[in-house]
Design a protein around this motif. Structure first.
Motif, PDB file in Angstrom:
ATOM      1  N   PRO A  15      50.955  50.112 -59.638  1.00  0.00           N
ATOM      2  CA  PRO A  15      52.000  49.292 -60.038  1.00  0.00           C
ATOM      3  C   PRO A  15      52.050  47.880 -59.072  1.00  0.00           C
ATOM      4  O   PRO A  15      52.051  46.723 -59.805  1.00  0.00           O
ATOM      5  CB  PRO A  15      53.470  49.918 -60.562  1.00  0.00           C
ATOM      6  CG  PRO A  15      53.032  51.437 -60.506  1.00  0.00           C
ATOM      7  CD  PRO A  15      51.682  51.590 -59.822  1.00  0.00           C
ATOM      8  N   PRO A  16      52.290  48.078 -57.956  1.00  0.00           N
ATOM      9  CA  PRO A  16      52.339  46.838 -57.075  1.00  0.00           C
ATOM     10  C   PRO A  16      50.904  46.277 -57.025  1.00  0.00           C
ATOM     11  O   PRO A  16      50.952  45.040 -56.779  1.00  0.00           O
ATOM     12  CB  PRO A  16      52.926  47.552 -55.810  1.00  0.00           C
ATOM     13  CG  PRO A  16      52.596  48.915 -55.962  1.00  0.00           C
ATOM     14  CD  PRO A  16      52.695  49.315 -57.142  1.00  0.00           C
ATOM     15  N   PHE A  17      49.981  47.033 -57.380  1.00  0.00           N
ATOM     16  CA  PHE A  17      48.539  46.411 -56.991  1.00  0.00           C
ATOM     17  C   PHE A  17      48.416  45.368 -58.060  1.00  0.00           C
ATOM     18  O   PHE A  17      47.906  44.438 -58.043  1.00  0.00           O
ATOM     19  CB  PHE A  17      47.587  47.492 -57.159  1.00  0.00           C
ATOM     20  CG  PHE A  17      46.178  46.998 -57.092  1.00  0.00           C
ATOM     21  CD1 PHE A  17      45.394  46.616 -56.210  1.00  0.00           C
ATOM     22  CD2 PHE A  17      45.565  46.678 -58.399  1.00  0.00           C
ATOM     23  CE1 PHE A  17      44.532  45.927 -56.031  1.00  0.00           C
ATOM     24  CE2 PHE A  17      44.413  46.212 -58.438  1.00  0.00           C
ATOM     25  CZ  PHE A  17      43.749  45.900 -57.147  1.00  0.00           C
ATOM     26  N   LEU A  18      48.973  45.754 -59.370  1.00  0.00           N
ATOM     27  CA  LEU A  18      48.927  44.810 -60.464  1.00  0.00           C
ATOM     28  C   LEU A  18      49.689  43.604 -60.445  1.00  0.00           C
ATOM     29  O   LEU A  18      49.426  42.440 -60.672  1.00  0.00           O
ATOM     30  CB  LEU A  18      49.150  45.707 -61.917  1.00  0.00           C
ATOM     31  CG  LEU A  18      48.007  46.776 -62.167  1.00  0.00           C
ATOM     32  CD1 LEU A  18      48.702  47.395 -63.631  1.00  0.00           C
ATOM     33  CD2 LEU A  18      46.769  46.102 -62.475  1.00  0.00           C
ATOM     34  N   VAL A  19      50.986  43.897 -59.921  1.00  0.00           N
ATOM     35  CA  VAL A  19      51.825  42.667 -59.521  1.00  0.00           C
ATOM     36  C   VAL A  19      51.053  41.626 -58.545  1.00  0.00           C
ATOM     37  O   VAL A  19      51.401  40.560 -58.685  1.00  0.00           O
ATOM     38  CB  VAL A  19      53.311  43.371 -59.097  1.00  0.00           C
ATOM     39  CG1 VAL A  19      54.122  42.146 -58.433  1.00  0.00           C
ATOM     40  CG2 VAL A  19      54.006  43.986 -60.228  1.00  0.00           C
ATOM     41  N   GLY A  20      50.748  42.285 -57.570  1.00  0.00           N
ATOM     42  CA  GLY A  20      50.040  41.583 -56.394  1.00  0.00           C
ATOM     43  C   GLY A  20      48.933  40.702 -57.209  1.00  0.00           C
ATOM     44  O   GLY A  20      48.627  39.622 -56.694  1.00  0.00           O
TER      45      GLY A  20
END
Length: 387
Positions: A15-20
């Protein structure tokens, strides 16, 4: 039990990877949005072509945003686990920090493979497709960008004026063309009528002018005037013949690996350096794993905003090192292999040191310094309030 734990830790990262990925890609695209909007508003470029242009630009951005997003995701994931005391609970069950490494390491390997695919295949495809699309847009929108009763600079080093245009913008009357492509002999053309056509084969545009005159200033103060009934002025949209040697940054992987026979040794060395640099960049994903895990655990109480700023600080330091090693390689101070892989080696050593310090539950030097500065500032502010 370990499978369940590894799956739990692994699911924290995407999830934070996609946000980043979305955030960093959008930030990099912001510099292009103004120019793309100008093409839509002023030159009438269809919105679909603009979307295609953005699509072709994305691979060159992904080459940088994938490592950036990976570092951010690991910082946020382990910061969240540490902030909720889940890392402490895992350690109490006999799982060391080394036992928590496989999930982020597996994800970083997947990110490295994706980044390698982008480097080898997607970036060359995007660059070539982008150049071809820009040429097609230039041919199709040149007539649209010419407005009547306005001095237009639709073509480089040329100013075009048309007293009247038809609906499609191809047929003109009362035409004036000022041509400064050759600064030594500037030319001004007057014509009663003119038509604009594109020639896709030669990547050029043609002005078919009728009933006019050509006024040309010669070197040494001379002047020449020629009357014509029909005159064709060809304007190249792209220089298909390179004026100089191709830059290493524009070469494909195959061109870097197999330089032609007779290439100077210095050029061969620069090609090898560029090749090693391109291949080393994807492997920064693995390097950032060893840096991000200990920093994320130490950053447990600072929140997501601090995770963003910390990831940007680490990436900035990495690209400063990348630029420095690249400069040392160009000046022949370092061999190509060390110049390309030096930043990864440097950050891998730093990450290993941070990882061992965190695994031994020892405070990081920078974290201790940051805490001292923070306590000093707080104490000074507290004294100021008392006064």
């Amino acid at each position: 039990m370990k499978k369940t734990l590894y799956r739990y830790i692994f699911n924290e990262i995407p999830p934070p990877f996609l946000v980043g990925m979305v955030t960093f890609t959008f930030v990099l695209l912001m510099g292009r949005f103004l120019r793309l909007a100008e093409m839509v508003v002023e030159k009438g470029v269809p919105f679909g072509d603009v979307v295609r242009m953005v699509t072709y630009l994305l691979p060159s951005f992904w080459l940088f945003t994938i490592p950036m997003a990976l570092l951010l995701s690991i910082l946020l994931a382990f910061g969240r686990l540490s902030g909720d005391s889940e890392v402490t609970a895992m350690k109490s069950c006999g799982i060391s920090l080394y036992g928590l490494l496989p999930p982020p390491l597996v994800f970083s390997v997947l990110a490295t493979l994706g980044c390698l695919w982008v480097t080898i295949y997607a970036v060359p495809w995007g660059n070539s497709s982008f150049k071809k699309l820009m040429l097609d847009i230039a041919q199709s929108s040149a007539g649209v960008s010419i407005k009547e009763k306005v001095f237009n600079n639709a073509f480089p080093d040329m100013v075009i004026y048309a007293d009247g245009l038809d609906g499609k913008g191809q047929n003109m009357n009362g035409v004036i063309v000022h041509d400064e492509r050759d600064p030594k002999t500037p030319t001004t053309i007057f014509a009663d009528t003119g038509a604009l056509f594109s020639d896709p084969r030669s990547h050029s545009m043609e002005f078919q002018l009728k009933n006019g005159s050509i006024h040309r200033s010669e070197e040494g103060g001379g002047y020449r005037m020629v009357q014509f009934q029909e005159y064709i002025l060809r304007v190249a949209l792209a220089d298909t013949t390179p004026k100089g040697p191709k830059k290493t940054s524009e070469m494909t992987i195959e061109e870097l690996r197999h330089p032609p026979a007779g290439t100077p040794k210095k050029e061969v060395r620069l090609r090898r350096q560029e090749l090693y640099s391109r291949l080393a960049l994807p492997f920064s994903c693995i390097v950032f794993t060893f840096v991000g895990v200990p920093l994320g655990i130490q950053n447990r109480r600072s929140g997501k905003a601090s995770g963003f700023s910390l990831s940007i600080a680490v990436i900035l330091c990495y690209y400063i090192a990348l630029s420095g090693f690249d400069t040392l390689g160009e000046k022949l101070i370092l061999p190509p292999l060390l110049s390309g892989w030096g930043p990864n080696l440097l950050f891998l050593l730093a990450g290993g040191y941070l990882f061992m310090k965190t695994a031994a539950e020892e405070p990081l030097p920078l974290a201790a310094l940051y805490q001292r500065l923070k306590d000093a500032v707080s104490a000074r502010l507290h004294r100021g309030e008392k006064r």
